[in-house]
Write a protein that holds these residues in place. Structure first.
Motif, PDB file in Angstrom:
ATOM      1  N   GLY A 145       0.809  -1.209   0.000  1.00 50.66           N
ATOM      2  CA  GLY A 145       0.000   0.000   0.000  1.00 50.66           C
ATOM      3  C   GLY A 145       0.844   1.261   0.000  1.00 50.66           C
ATOM      4  O   GLY A 145       0.401   2.325  -0.422  1.00 50.66           O
ATOM      5  N   LEU A 146       2.113   1.165   0.465  1.00 54.73           N
ATOM      6  CA  LEU A 146       2.985   2.339   0.486  1.00 54.73           C
ATOM      7  C   LEU A 146       3.366   2.805  -0.911  1.00 54.73           C
ATOM      8  O   LEU A 146       3.843   3.919  -1.083  1.00 54.73           O
ATOM      9  N   SER A 147       3.168   1.945  -1.927  1.00 55.15           N
ATOM     10  CA  SER A 147       3.555   2.344  -3.279  1.00 55.15           C
ATOM     11  C   SER A 147       2.683   3.468  -3.809  1.00 55.15           C
ATOM     12  O   SER A 147       2.967   4.042  -4.855  1.00 55.15           O
ATOM     13  N   GLY A 148       1.615   3.820  -3.101  1.00 54.53           N
ATOM     14  CA  GLY A 148       0.771   4.924  -3.536  1.00 54.53           C
ATOM     15  C   GLY A 148       1.315   6.286  -3.160  1.00 54.53           C
ATOM     16  O   GLY A 148       0.766   7.308  -3.559  1.00 54.53           O
ATOM     17  N   ASN A 149       2.403   6.335  -2.377  1.00 50.78           N
ATOM     18  CA  ASN A 149       2.968   7.619  -1.983  1.00 50.78           C
ATOM     19  C   ASN A 149       3.564   8.358  -3.170  1.00 50.78           C
ATOM     20  O   ASN A 149       3.885   7.749  -4.200  1.00 50.78           O
ATOM     21  N   GLY A 150       3.749   9.682  -3.010  1.00 48.02           N
ATOM     22  CA  GLY A 150       4.299  10.484  -4.096  1.00 48.02           C
ATOM     23  C   GLY A 150       5.741  10.130  -4.395  1.00 48.02           C
ATOM     24  O   GLY A 150       6.450   9.532  -3.595  1.00 48.02           O
ATOM     25  N   PHE A 151       6.204  10.514  -5.582  1.00 49.57           N
ATOM     26  CA  PHE A 151       7.583  10.230  -5.977  1.00 49.57           C
ATOM     27  C   PHE A 151       8.563  10.941  -5.056  1.00 49.57           C
ATOM     28  O   PHE A 151       8.398  12.096  -4.706  1.00 49.57           O
ATOM     29  N   GLY A 152       9.616  10.214  -4.657  1.00 49.23           N
ATOM     30  CA  GLY A 152      10.710  10.833  -3.923  1.00 49.23           C
ATOM     31  C   GLY A 152      10.474  11.040  -2.451  1.00 49.23           C
ATOM     32  O   GLY A 152      11.327  11.600  -1.770  1.00 49.23           O
ATOM     33  N   VAL A 153       9.326  10.598  -1.906  1.00 49.83           N
ATOM     34  CA  VAL A 153       9.066  10.824  -0.495  1.00 49.83           C
ATOM     35  C   VAL A 153       8.981   9.517   0.290  1.00 49.83           C
ATOM     36  O   VAL A 153       8.608   9.517   1.443  1.00 49.83           O
ATOM     37  N   MET A 154       9.341   8.388  -0.350  1.00 45.96           N
ATOM     38  CA  MET A 154       9.326   7.104   0.334  1.00 45.96           C
ATOM     39  C   MET A 154      10.440   7.039   1.362  1.00 45.96           C
ATOM     40  O   MET A 154      11.595   7.381   1.079  1.00 45.96           O
ATOM     41  N   THR A 155      10.124   6.633   2.558  1.00 43.01           N
ATOM     42  CA  THR A 155      11.132   6.419   3.590  1.00 43.01           C
ATOM     43  C   THR A 155      11.066   4.980   4.073  1.00 43.01           C
ATOM     44  O   THR A 155       9.995   4.361   4.078  1.00 43.01           O
ATOM     45  N   VAL A 156      12.208   4.443   4.476  1.00 40.69           N
ATOM     46  CA  VAL A 156      12.285   3.088   5.013  1.00 40.69           C
ATOM     47  C   VAL A 156      12.819   3.196   6.427  1.00 40.69           C
ATOM     48  O   VAL A 156      13.938   3.671   6.653  1.00 40.69           O
ATOM     49  N   GLY A 157      12.024   2.787   7.416  1.00 45.25           N
ATOM     50  CA  GLY A 157      12.380   2.974   8.812  1.00 45.25           C
ATOM     51  C   GLY A 157      13.488   2.052   9.285  1.00 45.25           C
ATOM     52  O   GLY A 157      13.761   1.002   8.693  1.00 45.25           O
ATOM     53  N   THR A 158      14.130   2.464  10.357  1.00 48.41           N
ATOM     54  CA  THR A 158      15.182   1.660  10.970  1.00 48.41           C
ATOM     55  C   THR A 158      14.620   0.308  11.401  1.00 48.41           C
ATOM     56  O   THR A 158      13.550   0.226  12.001  1.00 48.41           O
ATOM     57  N   GLY A 159      15.338  -0.752  11.060  1.00 48.28           N
ATOM     58  CA  GLY A 159      14.890  -2.101  11.362  1.00 48.28           C
ATOM     59  C   GLY A 159      14.140  -2.764  10.235  1.00 48.28           C
ATOM     60  O   GLY A 159      13.936  -3.979  10.260  1.00 48.28           O
ATOM     61  N   SER A 160      13.713  -1.984   9.230  1.00 49.05           N
ATOM     62  CA  SER A 160      13.058  -2.561   8.064  1.00 49.05           C
ATOM     63  C   SER A 160      14.108  -3.152   7.120  1.00 49.05           C
ATOM     64  O   SER A 160      15.295  -2.856   7.217  1.00 49.05           O
ATOM     65  N   VAL A 161      13.655  -3.980   6.203  1.00 50.35           N
ATOM     66  CA  VAL A 161      14.547  -4.613   5.239  1.00 50.35           C
ATOM     67  C   VAL A 161      14.394  -3.927   3.885  1.00 50.35           C
ATOM     68  O   VAL A 161      13.279  -3.698   3.412  1.00 50.35           O
ATOM     69  N   GLU A 162      15.523  -3.598   3.272  1.00 47.46           N
ATOM     70  CA  GLU A 162      15.515  -2.968   1.954  1.00 47.46           C
ATOM     71  C   GLU A 162      16.452  -3.699   1.016  1.00 47.46           C
ATOM     72  O   GLU A 162      17.231  -4.568   1.429  1.00 47.46           O
ATOM     73  N   ASP A 163      16.363  -3.348  -0.278  1.00 48.80           N
ATOM     74  CA  ASP A 163      17.235  -3.894  -1.319  1.00 48.80           C
ATOM     75  C   ASP A 163      17.316  -5.416  -1.257  1.00 48.80           C
ATOM     76  O   ASP A 163      18.391  -6.017  -1.126  1.00 48.80           O
ATOM     77  N   VAL A 164      16.150  -6.058  -1.359  1.00 50.53           N
ATOM     78  CA  VAL A 164      16.083  -7.518  -1.321  1.00 50.53           C
ATOM     79  C   VAL A 164      16.337  -8.069  -2.724  1.00 50.53           C
ATOM     80  O   VAL A 164      15.650  -7.706  -3.677  1.00 50.53           O
ATOM     81  N   ILE A 165      17.323  -8.946  -2.833  1.00 54.16           N
ATOM     82  CA  ILE A 165      17.691  -9.578  -4.091  1.00 54.16           C
ATOM     83  C   ILE A 165      17.352 -11.062  -4.012  1.00 54.16           C
ATOM     84  O   ILE A 165      17.681 -11.739  -3.037  1.00 54.16           O
ATOM     85  N   GLY A 166      16.676 -11.581  -5.029  1.00 53.70           N
ATOM     86  CA  GLY A 166      16.350 -12.998  -5.094  1.00 53.70           C
ATOM     87  C   GLY A 166      16.840 -13.614  -6.387  1.00 53.70           C
ATOM     88  O   GLY A 166      16.711 -13.006  -7.466  1.00 53.70           O
ATOM     89  N   LEU A 167      17.413 -14.802  -6.311  1.00 54.91           N
ATOM     90  CA  LEU A 167      17.922 -15.526  -7.474  1.00 54.91           C
ATOM     91  C   LEU A 167      17.310 -16.922  -7.493  1.00 54.91           C
ATOM     92  O   LEU A 167      17.242 -17.594  -6.453  1.00 54.91           O
ATOM     93  N   GLY A 168      16.881 -17.384  -8.660  1.00 56.20           N
ATOM     94  CA  GLY A 168      16.309 -18.717  -8.777  1.00 56.20           C
ATOM     95  C   GLY A 168      16.776 -19.403 -10.042  1.00 56.20           C
ATOM     96  O   GLY A 168      17.013 -18.754 -11.065  1.00 56.20           O
ATOM     97  N   LEU A 169      16.915 -20.723  -9.987  1.00 55.00           N
ATOM     98  CA  LEU A 169      17.319 -21.528 -11.142  1.00 55.00           C
ATOM     99  C   LEU A 169      16.565 -22.847 -11.087  1.00 55.00           C
ATOM    100  O   LEU A 169      16.451 -23.465 -10.022  1.00 55.00           O
ATOM    101  N   LYS A 170      16.055 -23.279 -12.240  1.00 56.78           N
ATOM    102  CA  LYS A 170      15.292 -24.520 -12.302  1.00 56.78           C
ATOM    103  C   LYS A 170      15.603 -25.263 -13.593  1.00 56.78           C
ATOM    104  O   LYS A 170      15.775 -24.655 -14.651  1.00 56.78           O
TER     105      LYS A 170
END
Length: 360
Positions: A187-212
């Motif tokens: 739901g946070l993706s509805g915020n205006g451009f450039g005003v997104m904040t990520v609070g202390t203790g939250s997880v950011e820059d999640v990278i996922g890799l998969g192979l099958k």
């Protein structure tokens, strides 16, 4: 990895502009989904001193309605959309309504597939789970708390907004990469451009890799997968970033399928960030299908150690199940599940379940 996704997005945009698509058909919407309805009877071994009132018999259900649509443009590019409406387990998640689950769009063609929106990542989508004709162990809707919800699958980012690129299937091989800027509620993706904040203790820059890899060899089949996902904790210091890696294997011959999976996690427990929680999940399964009938047996071992906590989240789970296909989209399932919750405050439970599983 972020550059890979951004570069792929740019290539798709260039393809859209390369040729007018005025003659293509508009997106045609389809309605699909599932509904699962169970009757369960449980025998609970109450912990010493417990005053809880456990109900032996229960009616349980879960379901979603999926709205899907796509169109093929004149330049050969396919554009599609998918949103999934929760019709049973509605409520709040992170303080936000959860009537809508996944919602995303995609572009696909000879280059592969690019997904943008709220959907699970590449290691989750490419994971090979152990076979089961019952409830199974991987990302199930019903089960014990120790391993419910995909502990055996890398899924730190869940279905928060992300970009995912999947390669074309080349000789049975397919790979994917996902990037989530943060895992706060979509739901946070509805915020205006450039005003997104990520609070202390939250997880950011999640990278996922998969192979099958999946293929057939005469009368036998093979499917094998590997996945990895990690993120960075804002202001968390060193050695607290969550990470999960997994392996999955299925081998089929005749009507039999035998499978195994293993996942190892650090700083992650019970579907949420937990610095100091390290554990692993191992599962084995065997299934046999003939005509409309199916039977299966499975075992899963969940073992977590949490720093500073005297009791660990540990469980041994066993499942015996059978299924019968009444017709297209209508299946009966029944079985017995035993959960031995060693070294945990949760009670040991043995459950008999009978239910109808609908897909449409």
């Amino acid at each position: 990895m972020k550059k890979v996704l951004l570069g792929t997005t740019a290539l798709v945009a260039a393809g859209l502009l390369a040729q007018p698509a005025l003659a293509s058909d508009p997106i045609k919407l389809q309605v699909k989904g599932y509904y699962q309805n169970l009757v369960t009877f449980s025998d609970v071994d109450e912990p010493a001193g417990s005053t809880a009132n456990y109900k032996d018999a229960q009616f349980r259900h879960e379901g979603e309605v999926h709205f899907k649509g796509e169109t093929k443009l004149d330049n050969g590019l396919t554009v599609g959309f998918d949103t999934q409406l929760e019709i049973v387990n509605v409520g709040l998640s992170g303080g936000q309504p959860r009537d809508i689950d996944e919602v995303y769009m995609y572009f696909s063609g000879g280059f592969g597939k690019l997904q943008l929106g709220a959907e699970n990542g590449a290691p989750y989508l490419l994971h090979v789970a152990v076979p089961s004709v019952g409830l199974g162990f991987s990302d199930r809707n019903f089960g014990v708390a120790a391993a419910n919800g995909g502990h055996g699958v890398p899924n730190i980012s869940g279905d928060t907004a992300k970009g995912t690129y999947m390669t074309p299937n080349m000789g049975g091989f397919q790979a994917g990469v996902s990037y989530s800027p943060n895992i706060d509620h979509q739901g946070l993706s509805g915020n205006g451009f450039g005003v997104m904040t990520v609070g202390t203790g939250s997880v950011e820059d999640v990278i996922g890799l998969g192979l099958k890899y999946s293929g057939k060899f005469g009368g036998a089949s093979l499917a094998i997968s590997g996945g990895y996902e990690t993120g960075e904790v804002v202001g968390g210091g060193s050695n607290v970033d969550p990470e999960i890696w997994s392996l999955g294997l299925n081998v089929g011959f005749g009507g039999f399928t035998v499978g195994a999976s293993y996942a190892d996690s650090e700083n992650y427990d019970s579907g949420s960030l937990n610095p100091g929680a390290d554990g692993d999940v191992m599962a084995l399964g065997l299934a046999y299908k003939t005509g409309p009938w199916g039977v299966s047996a499975g075992y899963q071992k969940t073992d977590y150690e949490i720093a500073g906590v005297a009791t660990s989240r540990t469980a041994d789970e066993y499942e015996l199940a059978a299924s019968y296909q009444l017709g297209a989209g209508v299946q009966l399932r029944g079985g017995l599940i035993h959960a031995d919750m060693d070294l945990n405050t949760l009670p040991d439970t043995t459950t008999l379940f009978v239910g109808t599983f609908l897909t449409f």
